[in-house]
Design a protein around this motif. Sequence first.
Motif, PDB file in Angstrom:
ATOM      1  N   GLY A 197      14.181  10.783 -12.811  1.00 49.62           N
ATOM      2  CA  GLY A 197      13.076  11.529 -12.219  1.00 49.62           C
ATOM      3  C   GLY A 197      13.089  12.988 -12.624  1.00 49.62           C
ATOM      4  N   LEU A 198      14.269  13.568 -12.729  1.00 55.07           N
ATOM      5  CA  LEU A 198      14.377  14.965 -13.161  1.00 55.07           C
ATOM      6  C   LEU A 198      14.025  15.104 -14.640  1.00 55.07           C
ATOM      7  CD1 LEU A 198      17.590  15.951 -11.173  1.00 55.07           C
ATOM      8  CD2 LEU A 198      15.226  16.611 -10.669  1.00 55.07           C
ATOM      9  N   VAL A 199      14.410  14.118 -15.438  1.00 57.70           N
ATOM     10  CA  VAL A 199      14.008  14.110 -16.851  1.00 57.70           C
ATOM     11  C   VAL A 199      12.486  14.038 -16.925  1.00 57.70           C
ATOM     12  CG1 VAL A 199      14.030  12.762 -18.990  1.00 57.70           C
ATOM     13  CG2 VAL A 199      16.167  13.131 -17.739  1.00 57.70           C
ATOM     14  N   ALA A 200      11.892  13.193 -16.086  1.00 59.25           N
ATOM     15  CA  ALA A 200      10.431  13.035 -16.067  1.00 59.25           C
ATOM     16  C   ALA A 200       9.728  14.333 -15.695  1.00 59.25           C
ATOM     17  CB  ALA A 200      10.031  11.924 -15.100  1.00 59.25           C
ATOM     18  N   ARG A 201      10.385  15.162 -14.884  1.00 56.19           N
ATOM     19  CA  ARG A 201       9.804  16.460 -14.509  1.00 56.19           C
ATOM     20  C   ARG A 201       9.934  17.477 -15.641  1.00 56.19           C
ATOM     21  NH1 ARG A 201      12.722  18.023  -9.273  1.00 56.19           N
ATOM     22  NH2 ARG A 201      11.979  20.071  -9.940  1.00 56.19           N
ATOM     23  N   GLY A 202      10.591  17.077 -16.726  1.00 55.61           N
ATOM     24  CA  GLY A 202      10.713  17.947 -17.879  1.00 55.61           C
ATOM     25  C   GLY A 202      11.941  18.835 -17.880  1.00 55.61           C
ATOM     26  N   LEU A 203      12.886  18.570 -16.981  1.00 56.50           N
ATOM     27  CA  LEU A 203      14.083  19.394 -16.913  1.00 56.50           C
ATOM     28  C   LEU A 203      15.036  19.065 -18.052  1.00 56.50           C
ATOM     29  CD1 LEU A 203      12.904  19.729 -14.022  1.00 56.50           C
ATOM     30  CD2 LEU A 203      15.239  19.840 -13.219  1.00 56.50           C
ATOM     31  N   SER A 204      15.660  20.082 -18.594  1.00 52.59           N
ATOM     32  CA  SER A 204      16.696  19.899 -19.614  1.00 52.59           C
ATOM     33  C   SER A 204      17.974  19.437 -18.918  1.00 52.59           C
ATOM     34  CB  SER A 204      16.961  21.220 -20.336  1.00 52.59           C
ATOM     35  OG  SER A 204      17.535  22.159 -19.429  1.00 52.59           O
ATOM     36  N   ASN A 205      18.934  18.969 -19.710  1.00 54.45           N
ATOM     37  CA  ASN A 205      20.225  18.580 -19.129  1.00 54.45           C
ATOM     38  C   ASN A 205      20.848  19.747 -18.375  1.00 54.45           C
ATOM     39  OD1 ASN A 205      19.926  16.055 -20.190  1.00 54.45           O
ATOM     40  ND2 ASN A 205      21.571  16.228 -21.689  1.00 54.45           N
ATOM     41  N   ARG A 206      20.727  20.941 -18.921  1.00 57.84           N
ATOM     42  CA  ARG A 206      21.293  22.127 -18.268  1.00 57.84           C
ATOM     43  C   ARG A 206      20.631  22.354 -16.900  1.00 57.84           C
ATOM     44  NH1 ARG A 206      24.543  25.633 -20.059  1.00 57.84           N
ATOM     45  NH2 ARG A 206      24.173  25.161 -22.230  1.00 57.84           N
ATOM     46  N   LYS A 207      19.309  22.242 -16.839  1.00 55.13           N
ATOM     47  CA  LYS A 207      18.594  22.447 -15.565  1.00 55.13           C
ATOM     48  C   LYS A 207      18.912  21.331 -14.573  1.00 55.13           C
ATOM     49  CE  LYS A 207      16.340  26.250 -16.223  1.00 55.13           C
ATOM     50  NZ  LYS A 207      16.637  27.428 -15.431  1.00 55.13           N
ATOM     51  N   ILE A 208      19.058  20.102 -15.081  1.00 53.15           N
ATOM     52  CA  ILE A 208      19.432  18.982 -14.201  1.00 53.15           C
ATOM     53  C   ILE A 208      20.819  19.245 -13.621  1.00 53.15           C
ATOM     54  CG2 ILE A 208      20.028  16.524 -14.133  1.00 53.15           C
ATOM     55  CD1 ILE A 208      17.826  16.106 -16.280  1.00 53.15           C
ATOM     56  N   ALA A 209      21.739  19.714 -14.456  1.00 43.64           N
ATOM     57  CA  ALA A 209      23.092  20.037 -13.988  1.00 43.64           C
ATOM     58  C   ALA A 209      23.044  21.102 -12.900  1.00 43.64           C
ATOM     59  CB  ALA A 209      23.959  20.497 -15.159  1.00 43.64           C
ATOM     60  N   GLU A 210      22.219  22.134 -13.099  1.00 42.64           N
ATOM     61  CA  GLU A 210      22.094  23.182 -12.088  1.00 42.64           C
ATOM     62  C   GLU A 210      21.502  22.625 -10.791  1.00 42.64           C
ATOM     63  OE1 GLU A 210      19.765  26.332 -13.807  1.00 42.64           O
ATOM     64  OE2 GLU A 210      21.251  26.714 -15.376  1.00 42.64           O
ATOM     65  N   ASP A 211      20.467  21.786 -10.924  1.00 34.06           N
ATOM     66  CA  ASP A 211      19.797  21.217  -9.751  1.00 34.06           C
ATOM     67  C   ASP A 211      20.741  20.328  -8.941  1.00 34.06           C
ATOM     68  OD1 ASP A 211      17.190  20.897  -8.326  1.00 34.06           O
ATOM     69  OD2 ASP A 211      17.523  18.780  -8.824  1.00 34.06           O
ATOM     70  N   LEU A 212      21.569  19.553  -9.635  1.00 35.29           N
ATOM     71  CA  LEU A 212      22.480  18.632  -8.955  1.00 35.29           C
ATOM     72  C   LEU A 212      23.861  19.230  -8.715  1.00 35.29           C
ATOM     73  CD1 LEU A 212      21.627  15.315 -10.857  1.00 35.29           C
ATOM     74  CD2 LEU A 212      20.733  16.123  -8.662  1.00 35.29           C
TER      75      LEU A 212
END
Length: 87
Positions: free
Chosen positions: A37-52
Amino acid sequence: MDYALGIEGDEPEPSADEGAADAEPGPLTARLQRVAGLVARGLSNRKIAEDLVLSLRTVEGPVDHILTKLGFTSRAQIATWAARQSG
């Protein structure tokens, strides 16, 4: 979307009632679905890591696992799949 997901042919979509009792669980765990879902929102791996609140490497593994498990080769395919899953 079918092209992005690698779906060929003109097979009809199953109706909501069709096979409801026999529905199989999704191919991804809840955690992998969240990452998708985070990938679908257009987040990079770095942003996903920050979010989680995870390390970058900890996120790279699940993204690669999603690609492998679903037989995809791109993040765009993950995004399309996730969009279909959420309705």
